[in-house]
Design a protein around this motif. Sequence first.
Motif, PDB file in Angstrom:
ATOM      1  N   ALA A 214       0.847  -1.186   0.101  1.00  0.00           N
ATOM      2  CA  ALA A 214       0.205   0.034  -0.209  1.00  0.00           C
ATOM      3  C   ALA A 214       0.948   1.155  -0.086  1.00  0.00           C
ATOM      4  O   ALA A 214       0.463   2.305  -0.100  1.00  0.00           O
ATOM      5  CB  ALA A 214      -0.866   0.109   1.183  1.00  0.00           C
ATOM      6  N   LEU A 215       2.076   1.213  -0.071  1.00  0.00           N
ATOM      7  CA  LEU A 215       2.848   2.077  -0.034  1.00  0.00           C
ATOM      8  C   LEU A 215       3.352   2.779  -1.359  1.00  0.00           C
ATOM      9  O   LEU A 215       4.007   3.707  -1.428  1.00  0.00           O
ATOM     10  CB  LEU A 215       4.287   1.970   0.774  1.00  0.00           C
ATOM     11  N   ALA A 216       2.889   2.176  -2.473  1.00  0.00           N
ATOM     12  CA  ALA A 216       3.120   2.531  -3.680  1.00  0.00           C
ATOM     13  C   ALA A 216       2.630   4.005  -3.931  1.00  0.00           C
ATOM     14  O   ALA A 216       1.537   4.232  -3.670  1.00  0.00           O
ATOM     15  CB  ALA A 216       2.548   1.515  -4.885  1.00  0.00           C
ATOM     16  N   GLY A 217       3.653   4.692  -4.446  1.00  0.00           N
ATOM     17  CA  GLY A 217       3.265   6.340  -4.596  1.00  0.00           C
ATOM     18  C   GLY A 217       3.163   7.005  -3.429  1.00  0.00           C
ATOM     19  O   GLY A 217       2.638   8.219  -3.386  1.00  0.00           O
ATOM     20  N   LYS A 218       3.323   6.527  -2.112  1.00  0.00           N
ATOM     21  CA  LYS A 218       3.201   7.199  -0.960  1.00  0.00           C
ATOM     22  C   LYS A 218       4.340   7.845  -0.360  1.00  0.00           C
ATOM     23  O   LYS A 218       5.281   7.486  -0.693  1.00  0.00           O
ATOM     24  CB  LYS A 218       2.385   6.169   0.190  1.00  0.00           C
ATOM     25  N   ARG A 219       4.148   8.928   0.426  1.00  0.00           N
ATOM     26  CA  ARG A 219       5.171   9.502   0.968  1.00  0.00           C
ATOM     27  C   ARG A 219       5.587   8.794   2.395  1.00  0.00           C
ATOM     28  O   ARG A 219       4.746   8.815   3.217  1.00  0.00           O
ATOM     29  CB  ARG A 219       5.080  10.910   1.332  1.00  0.00           C
ATOM     30  N   VAL A 220       6.781   8.128   2.659  1.00  0.00           N
ATOM     31  CA  VAL A 220       7.274   7.521   3.547  1.00  0.00           C
ATOM     32  C   VAL A 220       8.490   8.116   4.089  1.00  0.00           C
ATOM     33  O   VAL A 220       9.300   8.460   3.598  1.00  0.00           O
ATOM     34  CB  VAL A 220       7.628   5.864   3.208  1.00  0.00           C
ATOM     35  N   CYS A 221       8.327   8.269   5.605  1.00  0.00           N
ATOM     36  CA  CYS A 221       9.283   8.868   6.301  1.00  0.00           C
ATOM     37  C   CYS A 221      10.416   8.121   6.928  1.00  0.00           C
ATOM     38  O   CYS A 221       9.996   6.997   7.284  1.00  0.00           O
ATOM     39  CB  CYS A 221       8.750  10.063   7.500  1.00  0.00           C
ATOM     40  N   SER A 222      11.549   8.213   7.051  1.00  0.00           N
ATOM     41  CA  SER A 222      12.563   7.673   7.700  1.00  0.00           C
ATOM     42  C   SER A 222      13.819   8.731   8.277  1.00  0.00           C
ATOM     43  O   SER A 222      14.059   9.633   7.616  1.00  0.00           O
ATOM     44  CB  SER A 222      13.164   6.501   6.990  1.00  0.00           C
ATOM     45  N   ALA A 223      14.329   8.255   9.394  1.00  0.00           N
ATOM     46  CA  ALA A 223      15.466   9.325   9.736  1.00  0.00           C
ATOM     47  C   ALA A 223      16.601   9.011   8.940  1.00  0.00           C
ATOM     48  O   ALA A 223      17.125   7.928   8.403  1.00  0.00           O
ATOM     49  CB  ALA A 223      15.784   9.087  11.156  1.00  0.00           C
ATOM     50  N   ARG A 224      17.224  10.071   8.484  1.00  0.00           N
ATOM     51  CA  ARG A 224      18.672   9.983   7.547  1.00  0.00           C
ATOM     52  C   ARG A 224      19.686   9.125   8.259  1.00  0.00           C
ATOM     53  O   ARG A 224      19.789   9.276   9.347  1.00  0.00           O
ATOM     54  CB  ARG A 224      19.039  11.206   7.244  1.00  0.00           C
ATOM     55  N   GLY A 225      20.023   8.029   7.563  1.00  0.00           N
ATOM     56  CA  GLY A 225      21.114   7.393   8.037  1.00  0.00           C
ATOM     57  C   GLY A 225      20.720   5.972   8.619  1.00  0.00           C
ATOM     58  O   GLY A 225      21.502   5.099   8.909  1.00  0.00           O
ATOM     59  N   ALA A 226      19.425   5.755   8.621  1.00  0.00           N
ATOM     60  CA  ALA A 226      18.853   4.489   9.138  1.00  0.00           C
ATOM     61  C   ALA A 226      18.825   3.537   7.932  1.00  0.00           C
ATOM     62  O   ALA A 226      18.622   3.836   6.916  1.00  0.00           O
ATOM     63  CB  ALA A 226      17.324   4.796   9.504  1.00  0.00           C
ATOM     64  N   THR A 227      19.077   2.243   8.401  1.00  0.00           N
ATOM     65  CA  THR A 227      19.059   1.179   7.578  1.00  0.00           C
ATOM     66  C   THR A 227      17.510   0.720   6.762  1.00  0.00           C
ATOM     67  O   THR A 227      17.508   0.230   5.709  1.00  0.00           O
ATOM     68  CB  THR A 227      19.632  -0.219   8.016  1.00  0.00           C
ATOM     69  N   SER A 228      16.819   1.246   7.512  1.00  0.00           N
ATOM     70  CA  SER A 228      15.182   0.936   7.028  1.00  0.00           C
ATOM     71  C   SER A 228      15.156   1.592   5.498  1.00  0.00           C
ATOM     72  O   SER A 228      14.266   1.353   4.915  1.00  0.00           O
ATOM     73  CB  SER A 228      14.436   1.537   8.066  1.00  0.00           C
ATOM     74  N   ILE A 229      15.596   2.775   5.085  1.00  0.00           N
ATOM     75  CA  ILE A 229      15.519   3.324   3.888  1.00  0.00           C
ATOM     76  C   ILE A 229      15.700   2.392   2.842  1.00  0.00           C
ATOM     77  O   ILE A 229      14.934   2.209   2.175  1.00  0.00           O
ATOM     78  CB  ILE A 229      16.409   4.708   3.934  1.00  0.00           C
ATOM     79  N   GLY A 230      16.889   1.896   2.933  1.00  0.00           N
ATOM     80  CA  GLY A 230      17.145   0.981   1.729  1.00  0.00           C
ATOM     81  C   GLY A 230      16.386  -0.140   1.668  1.00  0.00           C
ATOM     82  O   GLY A 230      15.960  -0.787   0.485  1.00  0.00           O
ATOM     83  N   ARG A 231      15.842  -0.703   3.000  1.00  0.00           N
ATOM     84  CA  ARG A 231      15.221  -2.047   2.892  1.00  0.00           C
ATOM     85  C   ARG A 231      13.884  -1.570   2.326  1.00  0.00           C
ATOM     86  O   ARG A 231      13.222  -2.447   1.378  1.00  0.00           O
ATOM     87  CB  ARG A 231      15.016  -2.662   4.280  1.00  0.00           C
ATOM     88  N   ILE A 232      13.317  -0.624   2.578  1.00  0.00           N
ATOM     89  CA  ILE A 232      11.810  -0.161   2.181  1.00  0.00           C
ATOM     90  C   ILE A 232      11.826   0.018   0.708  1.00  0.00           C
ATOM     91  O   ILE A 232      10.943  -0.311  -0.124  1.00  0.00           O
ATOM     92  CB  ILE A 232      10.995   0.845   3.032  1.00  0.00           C
ATOM     93  N   GLN A 233      12.945   0.557   0.153  1.00  0.00           N
ATOM     94  CA  GLN A 233      12.918   0.998  -1.082  1.00  0.00           C
ATOM     95  C   GLN A 233      13.230  -0.344  -1.967  1.00  0.00           C
ATOM     96  O   GLN A 233      12.739  -0.356  -3.199  1.00  0.00           O
ATOM     97  CB  GLN A 233      14.195   2.006  -1.391  1.00  0.00           C
ATOM     98  N   ALA A 234      13.692  -1.393  -1.519  1.00  0.00           N
ATOM     99  CA  ALA A 234      14.122  -2.601  -2.233  1.00  0.00           C
ATOM    100  C   ALA A 234      12.615  -3.367  -2.085  1.00  0.00           C
ATOM    101  O   ALA A 234      12.387  -3.977  -3.141  1.00  0.00           O
ATOM    102  CB  ALA A 234      15.310  -3.541  -1.554  1.00  0.00           C
ATOM    103  N   ILE A 235      11.945  -3.266  -1.251  1.00  0.00           N
ATOM    104  CA  ILE A 235      10.735  -3.948  -1.135  1.00  0.00           C
ATOM    105  C   ILE A 235       9.741  -3.171  -1.653  1.00  0.00           C
ATOM    106  O   ILE A 235       8.701  -4.094  -2.548  1.00  0.00           O
ATOM    107  CB  ILE A 235      10.137  -4.090   0.700  1.00  0.00           C
TER     108      ILE A 235
END
Length: 343
Positions: A214-235
């Motif tokens: 459901a995140l397709a096209g949605k704005r998703v926030c994360s703190a800069r430098g967190a590993t969660s950014i790369g993972r959600i971009q891959a998923i």
Amino acid sequence: MTCRGAPANRHADAIGRYRVRWVRAVVVVLFVCVAATGCVRFPAPPSPPPVAFGVQPTPPGAETDAAREPAPNSETCDATASLRPGPMPVPAQMPQRTTMADILGRGRLIVGLDIGSNLFSFRDPLTGDVQGFDVDIARAIAQAIFDDPNTIEYRVLSSAERTQALIDHSVDVVVKTMSITCDRVDDVAFSSPYYIASQRILSTRTSGIDGPAALAGKRVCSARGATSIGRIQAIQPRARMVTTTTWADCLVMMQQGQVDATTTDDAILAGLAEQDPWVQLVGPSLGEEYYGVGIPKGQDDMVRFVNGVLNELRVSGRWQQMYDHWLSILGPGNGPPQPVYRD
């Protein structure tokens, strides 16, 4: 002599007196009606909307459409294997020519963390004290060196600043929900894991977001430098990442309707959810994160010492007490992570 405007003024005065009498009559009727029968009914206020506050400017430092980052890959190395602890020295009597002796001689342990990660490290609004699960880990290290858990100087770091602070030795340790990854072990050393988190999604209850699809096209926030950014971009490659300095900024942006969701580790998200009943954790685990104490590269003696402190927290039951105090919102948990040593 009577001026020409006098009749008009007298007419206006009469109208004014009539209006005053009418208002007074209405007030009297309303008062009698309420007192006698309670017949006046005011509509109930509407339920509060998902946007908790008025529209505010975007938090300083927020960046939209963040660049793509590689997903964390802990399978390419044995990142969580650490050094076996040696015999623990007596507090306040550190072995000479060791990193711990230098810290003891300085008179304080310099700890990098933040004060915006509710449950892990945050400032109590009543006392002003910094507290949380990570803070208790730092206090245990200080206790083992100085025989006093309060001999700490806190340095507030953003997620993006943690590694550099260890490289340039501006802190002795980082205790800030810092995930052990293969990329990071090239630059810094880590203790054995002291907590295992699962990456999840935080969304508002009315958003309709129930998972990564459901995140397709949605704005998703994360703190800069967190590993969660790369993972959600891959998923979910179609998610539009918005990065901020702190996790608290992500919550504010959700409340303002500036982002649709936040993603990071469940423990951090649970701390955000405690501050706003309109948000909730949704979807399955997107991957595990192993938190470790960050230590400057080359300080093997300090790695072994911190691992000894963590081992004492595990075997004494103190780790479980800390979990029950700070993180019980996540359920009973599975106990402290068991260490794996490479020597």
